[in-house]
Design an enzyme around this catalytic site. Structure first.
Site, PDB file in Angstrom:
ATOM      1  N   ARG A   1       0.842  -1.205   0.000  1.00 30.45           N
ATOM      2  CA  ARG A   1       0.000   0.000   0.000  1.00 30.45           C
ATOM      3  C   ARG A   1       0.877   1.256   0.000  1.00 30.45           C
ATOM      4  O   ARG A   1       0.570   2.247  -0.667  1.00 30.45           O
ATOM      5  CB  ARG A   1      -0.923  -0.012   1.230  1.00 30.45           C
ATOM      6  CG  ARG A   1      -1.939   1.127   1.213  1.00 30.45           C
ATOM      7  CD  ARG A   1      -2.976   0.979   2.311  1.00 30.45           C
ATOM      8  NE  ARG A   1      -2.415   1.212   3.638  1.00 30.45           N
ATOM      9  CZ  ARG A   1      -3.111   1.084   4.765  1.00 30.45           C
ATOM     10  NH1 ARG A   1      -4.380   0.727   4.725  1.00 30.45           N
ATOM     11  NH2 ARG A   1      -2.550   1.308   5.931  1.00 30.45           N
TER      12      ARG A   1
ATOM     13  N   LYS B   1      -2.337   7.224   1.112  1.00 40.58           N
ATOM     14  CA  LYS B   1      -2.134   7.621   2.515  1.00 40.58           C
ATOM     15  C   LYS B   1      -1.091   8.736   2.525  1.00 40.58           C
ATOM     16  O   LYS B   1       0.095   8.514   2.793  1.00 40.58           O
ATOM     17  CB  LYS B   1      -1.692   6.396   3.321  1.00 40.58           C
ATOM     18  CG  LYS B   1      -2.128   6.429   4.761  1.00 40.58           C
ATOM     19  CD  LYS B   1      -2.072   5.067   5.381  1.00 40.58           C
ATOM     20  CE  LYS B   1      -2.004   5.115   6.893  1.00 40.58           C
ATOM     21  NZ  LYS B   1      -3.073   5.823   7.552  1.00 40.58           N
TER      22      LYS B   1
ATOM     23  N   GLU C   1     -16.012   6.445   5.792  1.00 41.72           N
ATOM     24  CA  GLU C   1     -15.209   5.858   6.867  1.00 41.72           C
ATOM     25  C   GLU C   1     -15.129   6.857   8.005  1.00 41.72           C
ATOM     26  O   GLU C   1     -15.714   7.935   7.921  1.00 41.72           O
ATOM     27  CB  GLU C   1     -13.807   5.502   6.356  1.00 41.72           C
ATOM     28  CG  GLU C   1     -13.043   6.699   5.804  1.00 41.72           C
ATOM     29  CD  GLU C   1     -11.673   6.352   5.228  1.00 41.72           C
ATOM     30  OE1 GLU C   1     -11.130   5.295   5.544  1.00 41.72           O
ATOM     31  OE2 GLU C   1     -11.143   7.165   4.447  1.00 41.72           O
TER      32      GLU C   1
HETATM   33  N1  PMP Z   1      -9.056   4.981   7.163  1.00 41.93           N
HETATM   34  C1  PMP Z   1      -8.162   5.973   7.340  1.00 41.93           C
HETATM   35  C2  PMP Z   1      -8.484   7.336   6.842  1.00 41.93           C
HETATM   36  C3  PMP Z   1      -6.949   5.711   7.991  1.00 41.93           C
HETATM   37  O1  PMP Z   1      -6.050   6.686   8.158  1.00 41.93           O
HETATM   38  C4  PMP Z   1      -6.691   4.405   8.462  1.00 41.93           C
HETATM   39  C5  PMP Z   1      -5.381   4.087   9.135  1.00 41.93           C
HETATM   40  N2  PMP Z   1      -5.200   4.805  10.316  1.00 41.93           N
HETATM   41  C6  PMP Z   1      -7.662   3.410   8.280  1.00 41.93           C
HETATM   42  C7  PMP Z   1      -8.820   3.740   7.599  1.00 41.93           C
HETATM   43  C8  PMP Z   1      -7.439   2.019   8.750  1.00 41.93           C
HETATM   44  O2  PMP Z   1      -6.431   1.383   7.976  1.00 41.93           O
HETATM   45  P1  PMP Z   1      -5.540   0.204   8.533  1.00 41.93           P
HETATM   46  O3  PMP Z   1      -6.465  -0.864   8.965  1.00 41.93           O
HETATM   47  O4  PMP Z   1      -4.706  -0.207   7.369  1.00 41.93           O
HETATM   48  O5  PMP Z   1      -4.733   0.738   9.661  1.00 41.93           O
END
Ligand code: PMP
Length: 291
Positions: free
Chosen positions: A52, A151, A184
């Site tokens: 990622r 990200k 989200e």
């Molecule tokens: N959504 C956002 C906006 C995030 O920044 C994150 C990570 N902090 C997640 C979802 C969750 O992702 P992950 O399970 O890969 O940590």
């Protein structure tokens, strides 16, 4: 013990770990990051996180100047230098040192930073009681703006929404996308449970494709639960039996109230609890196997 930070392969004490004020990561939020977690000395789903990370870099025309293997080694070297086995890991790659101007071509080599430290997003009592969330008026960025799948170091969209949540006493804020569907939360993905079935927004709902989200989908399916990745609105959240958020730092955190509506019994529900237990088993199994 002073925390050591890894900058471009050199481990420095926290007080000496510094980046130029002309780095475009600082000037413009021009860079990328990853949040990972190690359990018992092994990083959970390291390959997925590195993939990622490299995908985010590709989208932003950033060339990470080391291989994925070198990055993995840098993470483990930093954990070792800090004598940590259970830690939150932050990977950062900035565009590099440039000038006061947006021109990315004038930037030098991307800077690589690895920070490993403990991070507790929520107190243990909140895992027992669940959290309250509220819908933010700040909408998640559309994919044709800055795609939320990247990200990037520019998290202002999420930070504004988080402030909105905190302003009304909520730990997290729910973000909708420009179509009005549930996207989200500011740092976590969202799941709802109704009649024993799981529902979570699809990748194209303007979300980050969470590594924990994907692991939870696997876990739920292996438990025989139906999981639907489909668009839904706040109505489906209000009328859910259960709701929880997922993220590397939070793992699974139950949500018991959304926009003033109490969900289900008002307490973390049985499906959420069962999935959390199964997720922890998966993490233990995977991190033991790899050691
Ligand atoms: N959504 C956002 C906006 C995030 O920044 C994150 C990570 N902090 C997640 C979802 C969750 O992702 P992950 O399970 O890969 O940590």
């Amino acid at each position: 013990m002073t925390l050591k930070i890894n900058i471009n392969g050199t481990l420095l004490p926290e007080s000496e770990a510094k980046i130029s004020v002309f780095d475009h990561g600082f000037l413009y939020g021009d860079g990328i990051f990853e949040g990972l977690r190690s359990y018992n000395g092994t990083v959970f789903r390291l390959k997925q996180h590195l993939d990622r990370f490299w995908d985010s870099a590709k989208a932003l025309f950033i060339e990470i100047p080391v291989s994925k293997e070198d990055m993995a080694k840098a993470i483990y070297d930093t954990l070792k230098a800090n004598e940590q086995v259970d830690a939150y890991i932050r990977l950062i790659v900035t565009r590099g040192v440039g000038t006061l101007g947006l021109d990315a071509h004038l930037c030098g080599t991307p800077q690589i930073i690895v920070i490993t430290r403990s991070l507790q997003l929520y107190s243990s009592s909140l895992y027992e009681e669940g959290i309250k969330i509220v819908t933010a008026s700040t909408v998640r960025m559309p994919a044709n703006s800055l795609n939320p799948r990247v990200k990037s170091l520019n998290y202002l969209n999420n930070i504004l929404a988080k402030i909105e949540g905190h302003n009304v006493g909520c730990e997290e804020a729910l973000m909708l996308n420009h179509q009005g569907n549930v996207a989200e939360c500011t740092g976590d993905n969202i799941f709802v449970v109704r009649n024993g079935k799981l529902l979570t927004p699809p990748i194209d709902a303007c979300i980050l494709e969470g590594i924990t989200r994907n692991a939870v989908i696997e876990v739920a399916k292996s438990m025989g639960l139906e999981v639907l990745e489909a668009n839904f609105t706040r109505h489906d959240v209000y009328c859910a039996d259960e709701c929880f958020l997922t993220g590397s730092a939070a793992e699974l955190i139950p949500v018991v109230e959304v926009d003033g509506r109490s969900l289900g019994s008002g307490k973390p529900g049985p499906v959420t609890k069962a999935i959390l237990a199964a997720f922890r088993e998966l993490v233990a199994a995977e991190t033991q196997q790899q050691r």
